[in-house]
Design a protein around this motif. Structure first.
Motif, PDB file in Angstrom:
ATOM      1  N   LEU A 106      54.282  41.545  64.404  1.00  0.00           N
ATOM      2  CA  LEU A 106      54.411  42.966  64.065  1.00  0.00           C
ATOM      3  C   LEU A 106      54.001  43.291  62.637  1.00  0.00           C
ATOM      4  O   LEU A 106      53.860  44.462  62.285  1.00  0.00           O
ATOM      5  CB  LEU A 106      55.855  43.429  64.282  1.00  0.00           C
ATOM      6  N   ALA A 107      53.774  42.271  61.817  1.00  0.00           N
ATOM      7  CA  ALA A 107      53.414  42.499  60.416  1.00  0.00           C
ATOM      8  C   ALA A 107      52.037  43.148  60.264  1.00  0.00           C
ATOM      9  O   ALA A 107      51.767  43.816  59.277  1.00  0.00           O
ATOM     10  CB  ALA A 107      53.455  41.185  59.637  1.00  0.00           C
ATOM     11  N   ASP A 108      51.182  42.975  61.251  1.00  0.00           N
ATOM     12  CA  ASP A 108      49.816  43.488  61.160  1.00  0.00           C
ATOM     13  C   ASP A 108      49.701  44.860  61.828  1.00  0.00           C
ATOM     14  O   ASP A 108      50.076  45.007  62.994  1.00  0.00           O
ATOM     15  CB  ASP A 108      48.864  42.499  61.831  1.00  0.00           C
ATOM     16  N   PRO A 109      49.175  45.862  61.112  1.00  0.00           N
ATOM     17  CA  PRO A 109      49.066  47.208  61.692  1.00  0.00           C
ATOM     18  C   PRO A 109      48.161  47.279  62.921  1.00  0.00           C
ATOM     19  O   PRO A 109      48.400  48.083  63.823  1.00  0.00           O
ATOM     20  CB  PRO A 109      48.537  48.077  60.551  1.00  0.00           C
ATOM     21  N   SER A 110      47.134  46.435  62.981  1.00  0.00           N
ATOM     22  CA  SER A 110      46.261  46.436  64.160  1.00  0.00           C
ATOM     23  C   SER A 110      47.024  45.963  65.396  1.00  0.00           C
ATOM     24  O   SER A 110      46.882  46.527  66.489  1.00  0.00           O
ATOM     25  CB  SER A 110      45.043  45.544  63.936  1.00  0.00           C
ATOM     26  N   ARG A 111      47.847  44.930  65.227  1.00  0.00           N
ATOM     27  CA  ARG A 111      48.635  44.446  66.361  1.00  0.00           C
ATOM     28  C   ARG A 111      49.660  45.491  66.788  1.00  0.00           C
ATOM     29  O   ARG A 111      49.904  45.669  67.986  1.00  0.00           O
ATOM     30  CB  ARG A 111      49.291  43.109  66.027  1.00  0.00           C
ATOM     31  N   ARG A 112      50.240  46.191  65.823  1.00  0.00           N
ATOM     32  CA  ARG A 112      51.178  47.266  66.181  1.00  0.00           C
ATOM     33  C   ARG A 112      50.454  48.363  66.956  1.00  0.00           C
ATOM     34  O   ARG A 112      50.991  48.907  67.916  1.00  0.00           O
ATOM     35  CB  ARG A 112      51.861  47.830  64.933  1.00  0.00           C
ATOM     36  N   SER A 113      49.211  48.674  66.581  1.00  0.00           N
ATOM     37  CA  SER A 113      48.419  49.677  67.304  1.00  0.00           C
ATOM     38  C   SER A 113      48.134  49.223  68.730  1.00  0.00           C
ATOM     39  O   SER A 113      48.188  50.019  69.676  1.00  0.00           O
ATOM     40  CB  SER A 113      47.095  49.948  66.588  1.00  0.00           C
ATOM     41  N   ILE A 114      47.814  47.957  68.882  1.00  0.00           N
ATOM     42  CA  ILE A 114      47.559  47.421  70.220  1.00  0.00           C
ATOM     43  C   ILE A 114      48.817  47.537  71.076  1.00  0.00           C
ATOM     44  O   ILE A 114      48.763  48.000  72.225  1.00  0.00           O
ATOM     45  CB  ILE A 114      47.065  45.957  70.132  1.00  0.00           C
ATOM     46  N   LEU A 115      49.960  47.138  70.532  1.00  0.00           N
ATOM     47  CA  LEU A 115      51.217  47.234  71.282  1.00  0.00           C
ATOM     48  C   LEU A 115      51.551  48.679  71.624  1.00  0.00           C
ATOM     49  O   LEU A 115      51.977  48.972  72.749  1.00  0.00           O
ATOM     50  CB  LEU A 115      52.362  46.595  70.486  1.00  0.00           C
ATOM     51  N   ALA A 116      51.347  49.585  70.677  1.00  0.00           N
ATOM     52  CA  ALA A 116      51.636  51.001  70.928  1.00  0.00           C
ATOM     53  C   ALA A 116      50.738  51.542  72.035  1.00  0.00           C
ATOM     54  O   ALA A 116      51.195  52.317  72.894  1.00  0.00           O
ATOM     55  CB  ALA A 116      51.461  51.812  69.649  1.00  0.00           C
ATOM     56  N   THR A 117      49.470  51.134  72.040  1.00  0.00           N
ATOM     57  CA  THR A 117      48.541  51.587  73.078  1.00  0.00           C
ATOM     58  C   THR A 117      48.953  51.045  74.442  1.00  0.00           C
ATOM     59  O   THR A 117      48.955  51.774  75.441  1.00  0.00           O
ATOM     60  CB  THR A 117      47.102  51.168  72.729  1.00  0.00           C
ATOM     61  N   LEU A 118      49.319  49.769  74.492  1.00  0.00           N
ATOM     62  CA  LEU A 118      49.773  49.194  75.760  1.00  0.00           C
ATOM     63  C   LEU A 118      51.063  49.871  76.234  1.00  0.00           C
ATOM     64  O   LEU A 118      51.241  50.101  77.430  1.00  0.00           O
ATOM     65  CB  LEU A 118      49.977  47.682  75.622  1.00  0.00           C
ATOM     66  N   ALA A 119      51.952  50.197  75.298  1.00  0.00           N
ATOM     67  CA  ALA A 119      53.200  50.867  75.670  1.00  0.00           C
ATOM     68  C   ALA A 119      52.929  52.261  76.223  1.00  0.00           C
ATOM     69  O   ALA A 119      53.560  52.690  77.189  1.00  0.00           O
ATOM     70  CB  ALA A 119      54.138  50.942  74.464  1.00  0.00           C
TER      71      ALA A 119
END
Length: 118
Positions: free
Chosen positions: A16-29
């Motif tokens: 979760l430290a990386d903003p790109s990974r958070r964006s990916i998770l948010a998109t999948l959610a």
């Protein structure tokens, strides 16, 4: 063998430290399971970078790769590791709440009696 909660929490926090990974998770959610190509179409991240991020997210247990049609892999969220991290944070907060409340009470008493200041 189940990994220790602290190790799971550490992998989640790292992911979760990386903003790109958070964006990916948010998109999948928001949009449900997707392929790396589908995510690249929706996010300002290259497909190659998304593939690397998805590998790390899968390692942390936050996404699950599911084989799809024509050898395409779709990724979906798995919230179990997130719950472990939330429980870790909740326990940490409980451990902090007592000492912090005691410090606040002590400081409030100090303010109430100016003669006690050093």
């Amino acid at each position: 063998m189940r990994p220790e909660p602290e190790a799971t929490a550490e992998r989640v926090f790292t992911a979760l430290a990386d903003p790109s990974r958070r964006s990916i998770l948010a998109t999948l959610a928001a949009d449900g399971p997707a392929t790396a190509t589908g995510l690249a179409d929706r996010l300002p991240i290259t497909r190659q970078a998304i593939a690397k991020h998805l590998a790390l997210l899968a390692e942390a247990g936050l996404v699950i790769a599911e084989p799809g049609e024509r050898r395409r892999v779709r990724y979906r969220l798995d919230s179990a590791p997130m719950r472990v991290a939330q429980q870790f944070l909740a326990a940490l907060a409980r451990d902090w709440d007592g000492p912090l409340a005691a410090l606040r009470d002590h400081l409030d008493r100090q303010e109430g009696n100016p003669h006690e200041h050093s």
